[in-house]
Design an enzyme around this catalytic site. Structure first.
Site, PDB file in Angstrom:
ATOM      1  N   GLU A 164       0.853  -1.256  -0.088  1.00  0.00           N
ATOM      2  CA  GLU A 164       0.157   0.161  -0.201  1.00  0.00           C
ATOM      3  C   GLU A 164       0.945   1.163   0.087  1.00  0.00           C
ATOM      4  O   GLU A 164       1.965   1.275   0.353  1.00  0.00           O
ATOM      5  CB  GLU A 164      -1.031  -0.021   1.036  1.00  0.00           C
ATOM      6  N   CYS A 206       3.468   8.410   0.518  1.00  0.00           N
ATOM      7  CA  CYS A 206       4.157   7.584   1.458  1.00  0.00           C
ATOM      8  C   CYS A 206       4.244   6.224   0.965  1.00  0.00           C
ATOM      9  O   CYS A 206       3.156   5.571   0.496  1.00  0.00           O
ATOM     10  CB  CYS A 206       3.176   7.618   2.691  1.00  0.00           C
ATOM     11  N   CYS A 236       6.775  -3.890  15.982  1.00  0.00           N
ATOM     12  CA  CYS A 236       6.106  -2.990  16.719  1.00  0.00           C
ATOM     13  C   CYS A 236       4.504  -3.364  17.117  1.00  0.00           C
ATOM     14  O   CYS A 236       3.850  -3.730  16.189  1.00  0.00           O
ATOM     15  CB  CYS A 236       6.317  -1.392  16.146  1.00  0.00           C
ATOM     16  N   CYS A 259       1.420  -1.843  15.320  1.00  0.00           N
ATOM     17  CA  CYS A 259       1.561  -1.476  13.859  1.00  0.00           C
ATOM     18  C   CYS A 259       0.891  -2.545  13.050  1.00  0.00           C
ATOM     19  O   CYS A 259       1.346  -3.964  13.477  1.00  0.00           O
ATOM     20  CB  CYS A 259       3.046  -1.237  13.469  1.00  0.00           C
ATOM     21  N   GLU A 281      10.789  -1.635   7.044  1.00  0.00           N
ATOM     22  CA  GLU A 281      11.649  -1.026   7.818  1.00  0.00           C
ATOM     23  C   GLU A 281      12.749  -0.843   6.512  1.00  0.00           C
ATOM     24  O   GLU A 281      13.401  -1.617   6.204  1.00  0.00           O
ATOM     25  CB  GLU A 281      12.479  -1.790   9.017  1.00  0.00           C
ATOM     26  N   SER A 328      11.551   6.785  14.871  1.00  0.00           N
ATOM     27  CA  SER A 328      10.233   6.333  15.604  1.00  0.00           C
ATOM     28  C   SER A 328      10.735   6.090  16.903  1.00  0.00           C
ATOM     29  O   SER A 328      11.257   5.078  17.248  1.00  0.00           O
ATOM     30  CB  SER A 328       9.661   5.242  14.874  1.00  0.00           C
ATOM     31  N   HIS A 336       8.707   6.799  20.283  1.00  0.00           N
ATOM     32  CA  HIS A 336       7.692   6.587  20.883  1.00  0.00           C
ATOM     33  C   HIS A 336       7.695   6.250  22.351  1.00  0.00           C
ATOM     34  O   HIS A 336       6.798   5.574  23.125  1.00  0.00           O
ATOM     35  CB  HIS A 336       7.079   5.177  20.297  1.00  0.00           C
ATOM     36  N   CYS A 346      -0.302   2.651   8.727  1.00  0.00           N
ATOM     37  CA  CYS A 346       0.650   1.326   8.080  1.00  0.00           C
ATOM     38  C   CYS A 346      -0.048   0.019   8.004  1.00  0.00           C
ATOM     39  O   CYS A 346      -0.532  -0.487   9.207  1.00  0.00           O
ATOM     40  CB  CYS A 346       1.928   1.099   9.045  1.00  0.00           C
TER      41      CYS A 346
HETATM   42  N1  SAH Z   1       9.686   0.992   9.904  1.00  0.00           N
HETATM   43  C1  SAH Z   1       9.607   2.331   9.794  1.00  0.00           C
HETATM   44  C2  SAH Z   1       8.919   3.309   8.962  1.00  0.00           C
HETATM   45  C3  SAH Z   1       7.382   2.507   8.781  1.00  0.00           C
HETATM   46  S1  SAH Z   1       6.130   3.055  10.016  1.00  0.00           S
HETATM   47  C4  SAH Z   1       9.561   3.045  11.127  1.00  0.00           C
HETATM   48  O1  SAH Z   1       9.461   2.357  12.265  1.00  0.00           O
HETATM   49  O2  SAH Z   1       9.899   4.309  11.458  1.00  0.00           O
HETATM   50  C5  SAH Z   1       5.786   4.696   9.963  1.00  0.00           C
HETATM   51  C6  SAH Z   1       5.533   5.404  11.394  1.00  0.00           C
HETATM   52  O3  SAH Z   1       4.189   5.003  11.675  1.00  0.00           O
HETATM   53  C7  SAH Z   1       6.336   4.890  12.439  1.00  0.00           C
HETATM   54  O4  SAH Z   1       6.813   5.934  13.195  1.00  0.00           O
HETATM   55  C8  SAH Z   1       5.495   4.121  12.962  1.00  0.00           C
HETATM   56  O5  SAH Z   1       5.969   3.549  14.510  1.00  0.00           O
HETATM   57  C9  SAH Z   1       4.109   4.731  13.066  1.00  0.00           C
HETATM   58  N2  SAH Z   1       2.843   3.712  13.175  1.00  0.00           N
HETATM   59  C10 SAH Z   1       2.974   2.593  12.692  1.00  0.00           C
HETATM   60  N3  SAH Z   1       1.710   1.987  13.025  1.00  0.00           N
HETATM   61  C11 SAH Z   1       1.058   2.857  13.603  1.00  0.00           C
HETATM   62  C12 SAH Z   1      -0.353   3.256  14.257  1.00  0.00           C
HETATM   63  N4  SAH Z   1      -1.182   2.141  14.101  1.00  0.00           N
HETATM   64  N5  SAH Z   1      -0.581   4.424  14.648  1.00  0.00           N
HETATM   65  C13 SAH Z   1       0.200   5.398  14.861  1.00  0.00           C
HETATM   66  N6  SAH Z   1       1.432   5.367  14.264  1.00  0.00           N
HETATM   67  C14 SAH Z   1       1.794   4.193  13.654  1.00  0.00           C
END
Ligand code: SAH
Length: 351
Positions: free
Chosen positions: A91, A104, A115, A118, A159, A213, A215, A332
């Protein structure tokens, strides 16, 4: 089959010569692929039929198939599910901002980082994308919207530093002046904090924006939501970010997804200030998008604003990510997951 869209100009020249053709055909073909964004060899009208036939027999443009398009109510966000040649799907999201259009894109099918909040990671990593599959997300969206893309964020599924060489080649091709010529300053790579990748990217000094990221403000908390925290500590990540800034002069962004009751308290905000205060940093706050399979919920807006205030009062630049596309499963991995579970009507082309 030769993955022709993944080749850079020199490689394409060699390839065209290997087909017993004149070298100047390479720049014409490159232009059709990377500037005119054709989806079929037959569209290359100044190329002789004989060469078109050779290309059809020997090479692939890896054109993606649009499986589903969802458009947000306001029309400023469009989410696409694309089918790849091996049947996998990925996607990508198109977002319209005042300063231009942003796309994106995904770097992998699935993800192995695990994570907890996610959706991309729920089925694990399926495979890495190829450079052409990364490019094709931008090319297909440009064809579909008819609008120029000015910003790219590699923040979709996957990633990026787990597929490092491909991502770098993608950046090289998408910023090439014989192609879409997207400025490297307008390209962002987001990582969950793979320290060797951050250092490698710094050494390449590409001028790309790096986003981390984060968090959580301490390792203990971070380990609860991000397994990668067991491999790299926050200190190691921040040291690598300082190295990135010192080497490239580019300010690093930090993403912080706010999960109710998990990482959105005052203590968390103050902890975050504490670890970032000596850095040239920008914090992007994202109210978490709830994923059905997980029981995390988003912080309410009062909490989000309060969190932001604490950061700002203490000198940290913090923005709340404009919420786009929540109504179209734009977080994501959510759309792909719904599709694979047969929740998206497979004949559907418009959301
Ligand atoms: N793997 C990379 C890029 C993909 S995720 C990374 O971790 O940065 C892109 C961003 O969206 C990351 O900051 C991730 O932690 C966040 N993300 C993923 N799922 C999410 C969700 N359900 N709600 C909010 N942010 C989310």
């Amino acid at each position: 089959m030769t993955d022709i869209k993944s080749l850079d100009r020199d490689e394409l020249k060699e390839y065209i010569i290997s087909l017993d053709e004149k070298a100047f055909r390479a720049s014409q073909v490159y232009d059709w692929i990377h500037k005119k964004l054709v989806s079929d060899f037959d569209e290359m009208t100044n190329i002789p039929k004989s060469l078109i036939e050779k290309l059809k027999n020997d090479a692939t443009l890896n054109t993606s198939k649009l499986i589903c398009e969802k458009i947000s109510q306001k029309g400023d966000t469009k989410k696409y599910l694309f089918g790849l040649s091996d049947g996998n799907c990925i996607e990508s999201v198109w977002m319209q901002y005042r300063h231009g259009n942003s796309v994106c894109i995904s770097s992998q099918v699935g993800c192995r980082m695990g994570c907890k909040f996610c959706a991309s990671t729920l089925g694990g990593l399926v495979r890495n994308l190829t450079p052409s599959e990364m490019l094709e997300q931008v090319y297909a969206i440009t064809r579909l919207t008819g609008e120029r893309v000015s910003n790219i964020v590699i923040m979709g599924s996957g990633e990026p530093f787990d597929n490092f060489e491909t991502v770098i080649r993608f950046v090289r091709l998408i910023s090439d002046d014989g192609g879409l010529n997207i400025s490297k300053r307008n390209i962002t790579i987001s990582t969950c904090g793979i320290v060797p990748g951050i250092k490698k990217l710094a050494d390449l000094n590409t001028g790309i924006t790096l986003a981390i990221s984060l968090h959580a403000y301490n390792d203990e908390k971070r380990k609860e939501i991000m397994p990668v925290a067991n491999a790299y500590s926050i200190k190691e990540i921040l040291d690598a970010c300082r190295y990135y800034f010192d080497t490239t002069g580019r300010r690093v962004s930090f993403e912080y997804s706010l999960i109710a009751g998990v990482n959105d308290g005052e203590e968390d905000a103050r902890g975050l200030v504490n670890i970032l205060k000596n850095m040239s940093a920008h914090v992007n706050l994202i109210p978490v998008n709830p994923v059905k399979e997980r029981n995390y919920t988003r912080s309410d807006i009062k909490n989000v604003l309060h969190f932001q205030q604490i950061l700002e009062k203490n000198g940290l630049n913090a923005t709340i990510r404009r919420e786009m596309g929540k109504d179209i499963e734009a977080a994501c991995g959510q759309l792909r997951r719904s599709y694979e579970q047969n929740l998206v009507d497979k004949g559907d082309t418009k959301g």
